[in-house]
Structures are given as C-alpha cells and as structure tokens.
Design a protein around this motif. Structure first.
Motif, PDB file in Angstrom:
ATOM      1  N   GLY A 135      83.925  83.667  18.221  1.00  0.00           N
ATOM      2  CA  GLY A 135      84.939  84.564  17.359  1.00  0.00           C
ATOM      3  C   GLY A 135      86.477  83.359  17.322  1.00  0.00           C
ATOM      4  O   GLY A 135      87.522  84.251  17.719  1.00  0.00           O
ATOM      5  N   ILE A 136      85.746  82.562  16.700  1.00  0.00           N
ATOM      6  CA  ILE A 136      86.751  81.368  16.477  1.00  0.00           C
ATOM      7  C   ILE A 136      87.253  81.093  15.372  1.00  0.00           C
ATOM      8  O   ILE A 136      86.289  80.962  14.131  1.00  0.00           O
ATOM      9  CB  ILE A 136      86.547  79.697  16.921  1.00  0.00           C
ATOM     10  N   ASP A 137      88.659  82.083  14.674  1.00  0.00           N
ATOM     11  CA  ASP A 137      88.221  81.676  13.030  1.00  0.00           C
ATOM     12  C   ASP A 137      89.648  80.306  12.745  1.00  0.00           C
ATOM     13  O   ASP A 137      89.980  80.017  13.236  1.00  0.00           O
ATOM     14  CB  ASP A 137      89.636  82.443  13.328  1.00  0.00           C
ATOM     15  N   PRO A 138      88.478  79.386  12.289  1.00  0.00           N
ATOM     16  CA  PRO A 138      88.811  78.394  11.777  1.00  0.00           C
ATOM     17  C   PRO A 138      90.196  77.872  11.303  1.00  0.00           C
ATOM     18  O   PRO A 138      91.014  76.879  11.510  1.00  0.00           O
ATOM     19  CB  PRO A 138      87.558  77.338  10.965  1.00  0.00           C
ATOM     20  N   ALA A 139      90.734  78.771  10.337  1.00  0.00           N
ATOM     21  CA  ALA A 139      91.638  78.148   9.480  1.00  0.00           C
ATOM     22  C   ALA A 139      93.481  78.759  10.439  1.00  0.00           C
ATOM     23  O   ALA A 139      94.056  78.669  10.229  1.00  0.00           O
ATOM     24  CB  ALA A 139      91.921  79.838   8.332  1.00  0.00           C
ATOM     25  N   LYS A 140      92.732  79.859  11.604  1.00  0.00           N
ATOM     26  CA  LYS A 140      93.613  80.377  12.424  1.00  0.00           C
ATOM     27  C   LYS A 140      93.766  79.336  13.417  1.00  0.00           C
ATOM     28  O   LYS A 140      95.169  79.110  14.516  1.00  0.00           O
ATOM     29  CB  LYS A 140      93.459  81.368  12.939  1.00  0.00           C
ATOM     30  N   THR A 141      92.734  78.435  13.259  1.00  0.00           N
ATOM     31  CA  THR A 141      92.681  77.446  15.270  1.00  0.00           C
ATOM     32  C   THR A 141      93.645  76.149  14.736  1.00  0.00           C
ATOM     33  O   THR A 141      94.211  75.504  15.418  1.00  0.00           O
ATOM     34  CB  THR A 141      91.311  77.701  15.346  1.00  0.00           C
ATOM     35  N   PHE A 142      93.087  75.525  12.863  1.00  0.00           N
ATOM     36  CA  PHE A 142      92.879  73.356  12.975  1.00  0.00           C
ATOM     37  C   PHE A 142      94.223  73.785  12.075  1.00  0.00           C
ATOM     38  O   PHE A 142      94.001  74.716  10.639  1.00  0.00           O
ATOM     39  CB  PHE A 142      91.748  73.716  12.295  1.00  0.00           C
ATOM     40  N   ASN A 340      72.062  67.173  15.487  1.00  0.00           N
ATOM     41  CA  ASN A 340      71.404  68.579  15.729  1.00  0.00           C
ATOM     42  C   ASN A 340      70.405  69.175  15.435  1.00  0.00           C
ATOM     43  O   ASN A 340      69.995  69.961  15.570  1.00  0.00           O
ATOM     44  CB  ASN A 340      71.487  68.759  13.403  1.00  0.00           C
ATOM     45  N   GLY A 341      69.482  67.182  16.658  1.00  0.00           N
ATOM     46  CA  GLY A 341      68.285  66.784  17.070  1.00  0.00           C
ATOM     47  C   GLY A 341      68.708  67.366  18.766  1.00  0.00           C
ATOM     48  O   GLY A 341      67.706  67.592  19.227  1.00  0.00           O
ATOM     49  N   SER A 342      69.721  68.585  19.367  1.00  0.00           N
ATOM     50  CA  SER A 342      70.226  67.998  20.331  1.00  0.00           C
ATOM     51  C   SER A 342      69.045  69.266  21.043  1.00  0.00           C
ATOM     52  O   SER A 342      68.751  70.433  19.973  1.00  0.00           O
ATOM     53  CB  SER A 342      71.287  68.089  20.974  1.00  0.00           C
ATOM     54  N   LYS A 343      68.539  69.474  22.107  1.00  0.00           N
ATOM     55  CA  LYS A 343      67.884  70.238  22.661  1.00  0.00           C
ATOM     56  C   LYS A 343      68.654  70.852  23.357  1.00  0.00           C
ATOM     57  O   LYS A 343      68.079  71.633  24.818  1.00  0.00           O
ATOM     58  CB  LYS A 343      66.486  69.588  23.404  1.00  0.00           C
ATOM     59  N   LYS A 344      70.096  70.747  23.896  1.00  0.00           N
ATOM     60  CA  LYS A 344      70.872  71.515  24.705  1.00  0.00           C
ATOM     61  C   LYS A 344      72.012  71.338  24.078  1.00  0.00           C
ATOM     62  O   LYS A 344      73.644  71.156  24.060  1.00  0.00           O
ATOM     63  CB  LYS A 344      71.164  70.129  25.837  1.00  0.00           C
ATOM     64  N   ARG A 345      71.766  72.403  22.902  1.00  0.00           N
ATOM     65  CA  ARG A 345      72.725  72.588  21.800  1.00  0.00           C
ATOM     66  C   ARG A 345      73.545  73.796  22.684  1.00  0.00           C
ATOM     67  O   ARG A 345      74.731  73.757  22.594  1.00  0.00           O
ATOM     68  CB  ARG A 345      72.769  72.496  20.187  1.00  0.00           C
ATOM     69  N   THR A 346      73.547  74.354  23.418  1.00  0.00           N
ATOM     70  CA  THR A 346      74.122  75.062  24.145  1.00  0.00           C
ATOM     71  C   THR A 346      75.470  74.685  25.002  1.00  0.00           C
ATOM     72  O   THR A 346      76.328  75.193  24.570  1.00  0.00           O
ATOM     73  CB  THR A 346      73.414  76.211  24.656  1.00  0.00           C
ATOM     74  N   ALA A 347      74.661  73.672  25.613  1.00  0.00           N
ATOM     75  CA  ALA A 347      75.656  72.987  25.763  1.00  0.00           C
ATOM     76  C   ALA A 347      76.600  71.741  25.475  1.00  0.00           C
ATOM     77  O   ALA A 347      77.242  71.835  26.060  1.00  0.00           O
ATOM     78  CB  ALA A 347      75.319  72.110  27.764  1.00  0.00           C
ATOM     79  N   ALA A 348      76.103  71.573  24.603  1.00  0.00           N
ATOM     80  CA  ALA A 348      76.895  70.744  23.660  1.00  0.00           C
ATOM     81  C   ALA A 348      77.830  71.247  23.493  1.00  0.00           C
ATOM     82  O   ALA A 348      79.096  70.366  23.044  1.00  0.00           O
ATOM     83  CB  ALA A 348      75.475  69.157  22.690  1.00  0.00           C
ATOM     84  N   TRP A 349      77.485  72.667  22.533  1.00  0.00           N
ATOM     85  CA  TRP A 349      78.689  72.677  22.413  1.00  0.00           C
ATOM     86  C   TRP A 349      80.076  74.124  23.322  1.00  0.00           C
ATOM     87  O   TRP A 349      81.069  74.011  22.725  1.00  0.00           O
ATOM     88  CB  TRP A 349      77.861  74.221  20.961  1.00  0.00           C
ATOM     89  N   GLU A 350      79.807  74.302  23.994  1.00  0.00           N
ATOM     90  CA  GLU A 350      80.104  74.867  24.794  1.00  0.00           C
ATOM     91  C   GLU A 350      81.211  73.410  25.162  1.00  0.00           C
ATOM     92  O   GLU A 350      82.200  73.650  25.297  1.00  0.00           O
ATOM     93  CB  GLU A 350      80.141  74.566  26.177  1.00  0.00           C
ATOM     94  N   PHE A 351      80.702  71.527  25.576  1.00  0.00           N
ATOM     95  CA  PHE A 351      81.917  71.220  25.759  1.00  0.00           C
ATOM     96  C   PHE A 351      83.024  71.288  24.111  1.00  0.00           C
ATOM     97  O   PHE A 351      83.743  70.339  24.849  1.00  0.00           O
ATOM     98  CB  PHE A 351      81.288  69.742  26.160  1.00  0.00           C
ATOM     99  N   VAL A 352      81.728  70.355  23.129  1.00  0.00           N
ATOM    100  CA  VAL A 352      82.786  70.445  21.744  1.00  0.00           C
ATOM    101  C   VAL A 352      84.252  71.442  21.977  1.00  0.00           C
ATOM    102  O   VAL A 352      84.852  70.864  21.716  1.00  0.00           O
ATOM    103  CB  VAL A 352      81.722  70.054  20.657  1.00  0.00           C
ATOM    104  N   LYS A 353      83.416  72.417  22.733  1.00  0.00           N
ATOM    105  CA  LYS A 353      84.316  73.536  22.001  1.00  0.00           C
ATOM    106  C   LYS A 353      85.916  73.870  22.801  1.00  0.00           C
ATOM    107  O   LYS A 353      87.105  74.347  22.354  1.00  0.00           O
ATOM    108  CB  LYS A 353      83.676  74.994  22.035  1.00  0.00           C
ATOM    109  N   TYR A 354      85.544  73.256  24.181  1.00  0.00           N
ATOM    110  CA  TYR A 354      86.206  72.890  25.262  1.00  0.00           C
ATOM    111  C   TYR A 354      87.076  71.630  24.460  1.00  0.00           C
ATOM    112  O   TYR A 354      88.621  71.896  24.178  1.00  0.00           O
ATOM    113  CB  TYR A 354      85.619  72.034  25.766  1.00  0.00           C
ATOM    114  N   LEU A 355      86.780  71.102  24.253  1.00  0.00           N
ATOM    115  CA  LEU A 355      87.650  69.948  23.801  1.00  0.00           C
ATOM    116  C   LEU A 355      88.761  69.469  22.531  1.00  0.00           C
ATOM    117  O   LEU A 355      89.577  69.126  22.018  1.00  0.00           O
ATOM    118  CB  LEU A 355      86.437  68.498  23.285  1.00  0.00           C
ATOM    119  N   THR A 356      87.891  70.642  21.364  1.00  0.00           N
ATOM    120  CA  THR A 356      88.734  70.745  20.274  1.00  0.00           C
ATOM    121  C   THR A 356      89.628  72.316  20.299  1.00  0.00           C
ATOM    122  O   THR A 356      90.552  72.312  19.277  1.00  0.00           O
ATOM    123  CB  THR A 356      87.533  71.576  19.134  1.00  0.00           C
TER     124      THR A 356
END
Length: 453
Positions: A135-142, A340-356
């Motif tokens: 539910g993240i709208d990039p245009a309304k976020t950045f 893209n080759g990460s086998k831990k993409r769910t956790a990686a995205w959670e981290f990136v989402k938090y930082l950004t």
C-alpha cells in the motif's frame, strides 16, 4: 565522514561518472532472479539473517546506519542484519553478478548514475510490486526528482535513501560591501552580481564573484542544466542534447560569464589556488569566491568552520525566461535496493522499506549526516533538525520543478560525453555549438546502442 560531506561518491560528481564508466555494463550477466518472491520465513516469525552492504566509512555515518539497524531489529526481532561498510559499487556489482551465499541481500549506492544498469541488468529486484502490495504510493511518498533518479523505464529497482539538493551559498558581508541587497534570482542578475563582487588583483583576484568553470567544485554542466530542467533524452530514448534548446542556452550563458569574469585561462589559474573542497580551505569558506553552488552538507561544514564573514543560502538562480520556477535545483542522492538473487527477499524488503519509508528512520539518518530527507513526510517532520540555511535545501527538494539527471543503461556515460564537450566550449576550442552538440548526441546514442547489445 567529517562535517563537510556525507557520502564521498555523491560529493564528487565527475569522479562518480568516471567510476560509472569503469564498471562493466551488466547487459546479460544476472544472478538467479528468485522472481516468484518466495517467502523466506521471516513473515512467519522465523529467524533470518540478511546482509547489507553500503559505502559509508566515516564514524558518524556508520553510527547513524547502525543506529537505524538496531531500531529495525528491535521492531523485527527475528530479522538480523549483518552490515558491511565502505563497499564500492564495483565490488557490489561483482558480488551481485556472482550470486551465491556470499552475495549481499541489500545494497546501497552513492551513484544514481548506476540505476539504469542496476535495473536493466536485473541485479536488483523491481520494488514496484512490493510497494503496491504494502500500500505504498511512490508518488505520494517520495519527492518527484528523487523518485525519478531511482527508477529506469518503469522499473523501480531502487528507492531513495536520503538526498542532496544544490543551491547558492552567498557571502552576506561581501554583498553588503558591494551594495547588493540580496541573492540573485535570475541568471542575468547572477551575472551582474558576480561581476560586482569580483575584486581584481593584477592577473588574479582578491575575490572572485563566482567561479563558473566546469572543473570548479560542484559546477559541472549537469548542475547548470538542472536549473533548466533539461531532459537529455527524447521520448524515443535518443539523445536530445542537440535538439533541446536549453543545452545550447546553458553552454552559451556559462561561456559569456567566463569571459566577463576574466576569461578561461585566468579563471583556471585562480582555481588552482583553491584548497580542498571538503575542508576548511574550501574557496567559499576562505572568501576567495563570494558565491558558490553547493549542496546542503556545506551548511553544517560552514557552521563548524566559522568563516570570518556572514553567509546565507538561497536557491540557485534560474534562466530569466524561467523566473517563475525560482526555487528549483539539481538533485541527486543515495539509493538502495534488494538483490534480485536474494533468497531472503521478504526480510530484505522489510529492511529496505523501513530505511526508506519510516519517517523517524529517515529523519534520524538525515539529522545525523546532514543530508536532505528522502520522503515528503520526513521533509515536514517536526523532529527534523534544520535551521534557516538548511531549510533552503528542504524547499528545493520539495519543489516540483527540481530535476535530476535521468538513468541510462550505460550509467553516466552520456554525462561524460556532454561534459567533455562543455570543456571544449568554455576554453574556446569549440565555437560551433550546433555541430558539436550534434556530434555529441551521436556519440551518446552510439554508446547507448552498444550497451544494449
């Protein structure tokens, strides 16, 4: 980092472009895609450890990163982040291409010039579907310019992680002595002020109003073109530098200012007397120039350096015909993505989402390293530590007319081609703008075509 900057590659645009060229274009070498985005178990509470590679290396930077990592791990106790600092883009790209258990899951980069390569080679995952799912709208976020420099041809393979905005630093004491009431807003006003503020000293200067040379600190042609909103490429993806009138206009204006201030050779000789850009011997801090184009980090440096004059910040002037857009500026920054080759993409995205996207995380990082926050919410946060001089750059970041250099499949090669031509123009070695820009456009297109093969 020290107080004069926050990320070494971003601060040196020409070095960043050169580095971008040195890195092989990833046209066909991709890691395993893990394109189904399979769960890694972190969403169900399983312990997962991800690796995060970044390029920061100063104590204050690394502390700021580690503080945010600790805050994230507190919110997600089952996700553990292993951090590696001071990693170059070249090393990250090699690891991403190679894949395997030693490759990073999350990578940040100081160079937005590499976004086109990251996206087109698919070494970074497209974050668009993940944002939509959450539910993240990039245009309304950045901010618009930051969103633009973090994507390529609709692929949002990176997100902004703090930004840089460029504006005008002006010597209030020198302005008062020259009888100038305030900072210029248009290019014509700027040129007049630069002449009035110049104090000759034989074949040199006691004070130069402004150093317009493209080899000067933070004054490559791309930063000037940011005041025009130049696009570099047309809708067909071909170079527009020969057909976009703003490019010739910028080159002409800069050359005229060079000539008015004493000529290319005299200005270049004076430039060799400048101290290091990222030290207290910066020519604006020493009073050698009365006006300077620079980024938000300079305000913190000047506050520490305590120069012998009063100074302030303002948006950089705009072309006279674009006076209504005053307040705009060139933007760039740091980007971050999920391998893209990460086998831990769910956790990686959670981290990136938090930082950004977590407002407190973005604000705390911006406060620590004196960069521009990279979300609209963070720009308006009451927790943001920003005085009047710093707020100039926050306003530039918010300005819908602010612009950046677009992503390209071969990184910043097109900028280097244009920059090389600009050196020829300002020195007087090239006087036929039309022919020169036509040749430059052909060079850019040929390089892009080659990169796509």
């Amino acid at each position: 980092m020290d107080t004069t900057r926050s990320s070494p590659l971003v601060r040196r645009p020409l070095a960043a472009l050169a580095a971008a060229l040195c890195t092989a274009v990833l046209a066909s070498a991709c890691t395993g895609t893990n394109s189904d985005g399979a769960e890694d178990g972190s969403a169900a509470g399983q312990d997962v450890t991800i690796t995060f590679w970044h390029g920061w290396n100063q104590d204050s930077e690394m502390k700021a990163i580690n503080d945010n990592v600790a805050a994230f791990e507190k919110l997600h106790p089952n996700i553990h982040v292993k951090v590696r600092e001071n990693i170059s883009d070249e090393k990250s790209e090699q690891a991403l291409r190679a894949g395997g258990p030693d490759a990073p899951d999350v990578v940040s980069s100081f160079s937005t010039d590499n976004v086109g390569k990251f996206c087109s080679s698919q070494v970074f995952a497209d974050l668009g579907p993940l944002m939509k799912k959450d539910g993240i709208d990039p245009a309304k976020t950045f901010p618009p310019a930051m969103l633009q420099y973090s994507q390529y041809q609709g692929n949002q393979c990176t997100l902004p992680l703090l930004g840089d905005a460029y504006g005008l630093y002006w010597n209030k004491t020198a302005f008062a002595q020259a009888g100038i009431s305030g900072p210029p807003k248009t290019f014509s006003e700027f040129a007049e002020d630069a002449v009035k503020l110049t104090v000759p000293d034989g074949d040199s200067f006691k004070q130069l109003g402004f150093l317009p040379n493209y080899h000067g600190y933070e004054t490559p042609i791309a930063h000037y073109l940011g005041q025009y909103g130049s696009g570099y490429f047309g809708p067909d993806g071909r170079s527009s530098v020969a057909t976009d009138p703003t490019v010739a206009a910028a080159l002409t204006w800069q050359k005229q200012l060079v000539d008015r201030l004493g000529g290319f050779e005299k200005l270049e000789k004076y430039r060799t007397t400048f101290g290091d850009e990222f030290s207290s011997k910066n020519p604006f801090a020493t009073g050698q120039v009365a006006m300077s184009m620079d980024g938000e980090w300079r305000a913190a440096a000047l506050a520490d350096d305590k120069p012998s004059f009063e100074w302030a910040t303002a948006p950089f002037p705009v072309p006279d015909e674009l006076a209504a857009t005053y307040g705009r500026g060139y933007q760039t920054g740091t980007i971050i993505g999920v391998a893209n080759g990460s086998k831990k993409r769910t956790a990686a995205w959670e981290f990136v989402k938090y930082l950004t996207t977590d407002t407190d995380a973005v604000v705390s990082f911006a406060n620590a390293i004196h960069n521009v926050p990279s979300t609209l919410a963070a720009l308006d946060s009451p927790k943001l530590q920003a005085d009047a001089n710093a707020r100039t750059f926050l306003d530039i970041a918010r300005n819908p007319n602010s612009s950046t250099t677009p992503a390209s499949v071969n990184g910043g090669a097109y900028q280097i081609s244009l920059q090389n031509f600009s050196f020829e123009v300002e020195s007087g070695r090239q006087t036929d703008l039309k022919a020169g820009l036509t040749a430059t456009a052909k060079e850019i297109d040929a390089a892009v075509d080659q990169a796509k093969k």
